[in-house]
Design a protein around this motif. Sequence first.
Motif, short mmCIF file in Angstrom:
data_model
loop_
_atom_site.label_atom_id
_atom_site.label_comp_id
_atom_site.label_asym_id
_atom_site.label_seq_id
_atom_site.Cartn_x
_atom_site.Cartn_y
_atom_site.Cartn_z
N ARG A 29 -3.81 -6.35 -4.28
CA ARG A 29 -3.67 -5.35 -4.75
C ARG A 29 -3.28 -3.78 -4.86
O ARG A 29 -3.74 -2.97 -5.50
N THR A 62 -0.66 9.55 -10.94
CA THR A 62 -0.17 9.61 -9.10
C THR A 62 0.84 10.36 -9.01
O THR A 62 0.74 11.01 -7.73
N PHE A 110 -1.76 3.73 -0.63
CA PHE A 110 -1.94 3.35 -1.58
C PHE A 110 -2.71 1.80 -1.95
O PHE A 110 -2.72 0.58 -2.55
N SER A 111 -3.74 2.10 -1.17
CA SER A 111 -4.04 0.76 -0.81
C SER A 111 -3.97 0.14 -0.67
O SER A 111 -2.72 -0.04 0.41
N GLU A 130 -0.36 4.74 -13.43
CA GLU A 130 -0.02 3.70 -12.24
C GLU A 130 1.55 4.12 -12.47
O GLU A 130 2.14 4.49 -13.41
N GLY A 131 1.73 5.43 -11.82
CA GLY A 131 3.54 5.74 -11.48
C GLY A 131 3.55 6.59 -12.19
O GLY A 131 4.36 7.19 -11.90
N VAL A 134 -10.60 3.03 -4.43
CA VAL A 134 -10.50 1.93 -4.80
C VAL A 134 -11.72 1.07 -4.80
O VAL A 134 -12.92 1.21 -4.74
N ARG A 137 -13.89 -3.02 -6.03
CA ARG A 137 -13.10 -3.65 -5.36
C ARG A 137 -15.19 -4.66 -6.46
O ARG A 137 -16.09 -3.94 -6.02
N CYS A 178 -0.21 -0.72 -4.16
CA CYS A 178 0.76 -0.16 -4.81
C CYS A 178 2.25 -0.95 -5.33
O CYS A 178 2.32 -1.06 -3.89
C1 HEM Z 1 1.63 8.80 -5.06
C2 HEM Z 1 1.86 7.91 -5.63
C3 HEM Z 1 1.23 7.08 -6.35
C4 HEM Z 1 0.10 7.08 -5.48
C5 HEM Z 1 -0.94 7.17 -4.30
C6 HEM Z 1 -0.37 5.32 -6.00
C7 HEM Z 1 -1.67 4.88 -5.63
C8 HEM Z 1 -2.38 3.07 -6.22
C9 HEM Z 1 -3.14 2.97 -4.99
C10 HEM Z 1 -4.37 3.78 -4.57
C11 HEM Z 1 -3.58 1.93 -5.83
C12 HEM Z 1 -4.24 0.19 -6.03
C13 HEM Z 1 -5.53 0.49 -6.80
C14 HEM Z 1 -6.49 -0.18 -6.33
O1 HEM Z 1 -6.57 -1.34 -4.96
O2 HEM Z 1 -7.46 -0.12 -7.07
C15 HEM Z 1 -1.96 1.75 -6.58
C16 HEM Z 1 -2.15 0.47 -7.78
C17 HEM Z 1 -0.25 0.36 -8.77
N1 HEM Z 1 0.23 1.21 -9.04
FE1 HEM Z 1 0.42 2.71 -7.63
N2 HEM Z 1 0.32 4.71 -6.53
C18 HEM Z 1 1.79 5.77 -6.33
C19 HEM Z 1 2.96 5.48 -7.23
C20 HEM Z 1 3.23 4.46 -7.83
C21 HEM Z 1 4.50 4.04 -9.18
C22 HEM Z 1 5.45 5.42 -8.88
C23 HEM Z 1 4.86 2.89 -9.55
C24 HEM Z 1 5.73 2.09 -10.26
C25 HEM Z 1 6.66 2.47 -10.22
C26 HEM Z 1 3.36 2.59 -9.05
C27 HEM Z 1 2.25 1.91 -9.34
C28 HEM Z 1 1.66 0.77 -9.78
C29 HEM Z 1 0.58 -0.24 -9.93
C30 HEM Z 1 1.31 -1.27 -11.35
C31 HEM Z 1 -0.18 -0.82 -9.27
C32 HEM Z 1 -1.72 -2.30 -9.64
C33 HEM Z 1 -1.48 -3.36 -8.63
C34 HEM Z 1 -2.26 -4.50 -8.79
O3 HEM Z 1 -3.38 -3.72 -9.44
O4 HEM Z 1 -1.50 -5.29 -8.58
N3 HEM Z 1 2.29 3.56 -8.26
N4 HEM Z 1 -1.45 2.19 -6.74
#
Ligand code: HEM
Length: 167
Positions: A123, A7, A118-119, A3-4, A61, A63, A125
Amino acid sequence: MFEGHDTTASGISWLFYCMSLHPDHQARYRDTIEWEDLGKMTYTTTCIKESLRLFPPVPGVSRQLAKPITFSDGRSLPAGLFSLFIYYAPLLFPQIFDPMRFSPENSARRHSHAFLPFSAGSRNCIGQQFAMNELKVALALTLLRFKLSPDPSRPPIPVAHFWMAVC
Ligand code: HEM
């Protein structure tokens, strides 16, 4: 690390690739940079979304169903089922880079869940705003200094690849 980190790296790489193939969009992106208010960079947002559509860093993703679901046609899925939602379907979706798909007018005509890089839901992003700004700034700073062009000797090669983690 996923994450972060991976991606955003993947998102930036494919955005640069898409823009390298489209000098016209590069020029327009360059002309619409607004450092005072990144939220006003609507054209840049359309380019980023179109790149995320074509090359989603997170292609799906998973679930586990907390309760059974019954669809409108009567079919149902039981509670406890692990399900996988794949967003990346290059054979089903248009492969032409067209940021105008994400103009406010065209976006308003689609279901809010038709595009989910980003879903969605509880849950989704938490970093999506940060990621969008990161992509905007990375591309803006690059385009102010460089013109991007593809390397014809090293085209991206699609690989049939599927991985699954069970925890
Ligand atoms: C282009 C960039 C990014 C994409 C495409 C992306 C995509 C995603 C997706 C699809 C999920 C959901 C996964 C799920 O539903 O199972 C997710 C979760 C998450 N993302 Fe991102 N993300 C990106 C950038 C970031 C950045 C920059 C951060 C932090 C600074 C971040 C932090 C997180 C976190 C902590 C989760 C878990 C949230 C949870 O489980 O409650 N992501 N991301």
